[in-house]
Each structure stands twice: as structure tokens, then as C-alpha cells.
Motif scaffolding. Structure first.
Motif, mmCIF file in Angstrom:
data_model
loop_
_atom_site.group_PDB
_atom_site.id
_atom_site.type_symbol
_atom_site.label_atom_id
_atom_site.label_comp_id
_atom_site.label_asym_id
_atom_site.label_seq_id
_atom_site.Cartn_x
_atom_site.Cartn_y
_atom_site.Cartn_z
ATOM 1 N N TYR A 18 0.841 -1.203 0.000
ATOM 2 C CA TYR A 18 0.000 0.000 0.000
ATOM 3 C C TYR A 18 0.872 1.248 0.000
ATOM 4 O O TYR A 18 2.096 1.177 0.184
ATOM 5 C CB TYR A 18 -0.902 0.010 1.244
ATOM 6 C CG TYR A 18 -0.123 0.277 2.515
ATOM 7 C CD1 TYR A 18 -0.026 1.574 3.022
ATOM 8 C CD2 TYR A 18 0.537 -0.744 3.186
ATOM 9 C CE1 TYR A 18 0.718 1.830 4.176
ATOM 10 C CE2 TYR A 18 1.261 -0.492 4.327
ATOM 11 C CZ TYR A 18 1.353 0.788 4.828
ATOM 12 O OH TYR A 18 2.079 1.040 5.949
ATOM 13 N N SER A 56 -5.838 11.910 -0.477
ATOM 14 C CA SER A 56 -7.120 11.248 -0.722
ATOM 15 C C SER A 56 -7.835 11.875 -1.911
ATOM 16 O O SER A 56 -7.687 13.070 -2.177
ATOM 17 C CB SER A 56 -8.007 11.348 0.519
ATOM 18 O OG SER A 56 -9.274 10.787 0.267
ATOM 19 N N ARG A 57 -8.630 11.074 -2.577
ATOM 20 C CA ARG A 57 -9.486 11.584 -3.663
ATOM 21 C C ARG A 57 -10.813 12.102 -3.112
ATOM 22 O O ARG A 57 -11.643 12.614 -3.853
ATOM 23 C CB ARG A 57 -9.732 10.482 -4.681
ATOM 24 C CG ARG A 57 -8.460 10.034 -5.379
ATOM 25 C CD ARG A 57 -8.738 8.979 -6.456
ATOM 26 N NE ARG A 57 -7.481 8.385 -6.867
ATOM 27 C CZ ARG A 57 -7.184 7.105 -6.764
ATOM 28 N NH1 ARG A 57 -8.059 6.250 -6.289
ATOM 29 N NH2 ARG A 57 -6.014 6.655 -7.164
ATOM 30 N N GLY A 83 -5.074 9.497 2.324
ATOM 31 C CA GLY A 83 -5.818 8.247 2.283
ATOM 32 C C GLY A 83 -4.876 7.077 2.135
ATOM 33 O O GLY A 83 -3.695 7.232 1.823
ATOM 34 N N PHE A 87 -4.024 3.774 0.014
ATOM 35 C CA PHE A 87 -4.241 3.253 -1.338
ATOM 36 C C PHE A 87 -3.542 1.915 -1.512
ATOM 37 O O PHE A 87 -2.409 1.730 -1.051
ATOM 38 C CB PHE A 87 -3.700 4.243 -2.374
ATOM 39 C CG PHE A 87 -4.474 5.524 -2.433
ATOM 40 C CD1 PHE A 87 -5.505 5.674 -3.349
ATOM 41 C CD2 PHE A 87 -4.177 6.557 -1.566
ATOM 42 C CE1 PHE A 87 -6.232 6.856 -3.397
ATOM 43 C CE2 PHE A 87 -4.898 7.741 -1.609
ATOM 44 C CZ PHE A 87 -5.931 7.896 -2.519
ATOM 45 N N GLU A 131 -8.531 3.460 -3.292
ATOM 46 C CA GLU A 131 -8.446 3.991 -1.930
ATOM 47 C C GLU A 131 -9.296 3.110 -1.026
ATOM 48 O O GLU A 131 -10.431 2.774 -1.348
ATOM 49 C CB GLU A 131 -8.931 5.436 -1.863
ATOM 50 C CG GLU A 131 -8.785 6.036 -0.484
ATOM 51 C CD GLU A 131 -9.026 7.526 -0.397
ATOM 52 O OE1 GLU A 131 -8.938 8.058 0.721
ATOM 53 O OE2 GLU A 131 -9.294 8.161 -1.443
ATOM 54 N N THR A 146 -11.661 2.589 1.905
ATOM 55 C CA THR A 146 -12.609 3.375 2.691
ATOM 56 C C THR A 146 -13.549 2.426 3.425
ATOM 57 O O THR A 146 -13.794 1.309 2.963
ATOM 58 C CB THR A 146 -13.442 4.327 1.811
ATOM 59 O OG1 THR A 146 -14.155 3.562 0.821
ATOM 60 C CG2 THR A 146 -12.555 5.363 1.111
#
Length: 155
Positions: A6, A11-12, A19, A21, A106, A108
């Protein structure tokens, strides 16, 4: 412990900061994050003795019932952001891929599962504007267990 490769990056998600990813593909139902080195676990009553903006409160997540794990050193696992359409499922401290996730996704989760019963996050969902309110323990366990079973059942 983050299982796949990772990276932490911007973050998007609007206003989310950084974030987590994936740097490799992860199949639906696979563990992305597993609890390890959990050295601080408090009952909710003790946690609520601290201000909402304290490091103790901000670094806590509900692990089970009214018990919370604290990670004040802000490990990379803390970069998992909220979404009402999450890429992953939180269940008893484990985070599972909610679908096949390609590298670059990402990670979440729905924060309703990681905060206390009726607790309201100090921010709203940035995409929908909805309030984020914690589920009761029974609803949390029932819904996350059902979602996990769905992930693990063959199509």
C-alpha cells in the motif's frame, strides 16, 4: 497490520487529507487490515472523560461492544477514510475488501461501524452531506456480520 502492499497519498475524497491506497490488486473478501499490536483498549466511559478533540478520542475506534482501541501514534491504518459507498468492510477490527479492488483503489469504510452508538462525527460525508452517526452495537454486529457473509459466499 496492513496486509497488502500500500501507500499513503492525498485522498481523492474532498477535504479528507491523506488516504490509504492499495499498491496491488486485492480480491473481494480478502483481509486488508488485521488488528495487531493493540496495546490500549478502553471502555467507552473512560474514553468519554477526554475532550472530543483529544488525541485519545481522535485516535480511537470501537472494537467491540463498548470497548475502543486507541492508536495515538497515528499508524498508517488511521488513513482509512469514510465513505457511505465504501471499498471495504469493517468487522470487529478487521477490514475486508468489499469487492475486487485493483491497485490504486483507496481503502474506505463506513464510519458508522467504528464510532459509538449514536455518536455523531464532527464532519459530514463530503460527497452526500449526510451526517455520520454510529450504529448501536447490536445493529453494528448484525449488519457487518451479514455483509461479511455476503462477501464470503460464492456468487
Amino acid at each position: 497490520m496492513i496486509v497488502p502492499k500500500y501507500e499513503v497519498a492525498a485522498s481523492r475524497i474532498p477535504l479528507a487529507g491523506k488516504g490509504l491506497f492499495l499498491a496491488e490488486d486485492v480480491a473481494k473478501g480478502r483481509v486488508i487490515i488485521a488488528p495487531d499490536n493493540v496495546h490500549t483498549v478502553w471502555p467507552e466511559a473512560r474514553l468519554r472523560e477526554y475532550p472530543a478533540d483529544s488525541i485519545e478520542a481522535e485516535s480511537s475506534v470501537r472494537w467491540f461492544e463498548d470497548w475502543y482501541s486507541l492508536t495515538p501514534e497515528w499508524s498508517d491504518e488511521c488513513y482509512v477514510n469514510h465513505s457511505f459507498a465504501p471499498t471495504a468492510l469493517w468487522h470487529l477490527g478487521f477490514i475486508f475488501a468489499a469487492r475486487d479492488l485493483p491497485a490504486g483503489s483507496e481503502v474506505t469504510v463506513d464510519y458508522q461501524w467504528v464510532i459509538g452508538s449514536g455518536e455523531v462525527m464532527p464532519f459530514r460525508d463530503s460527497l452526500t452531506g449526510r451526517e455520520i452517526v454510529g450504529l448501536s452495537w447490536a445493529d453494528n454486529l448484525r449488519s457487518s456480520a451479514a455483509a461479511l457473509l455476503d462477501l464470503l459466499n460464492p456468487p
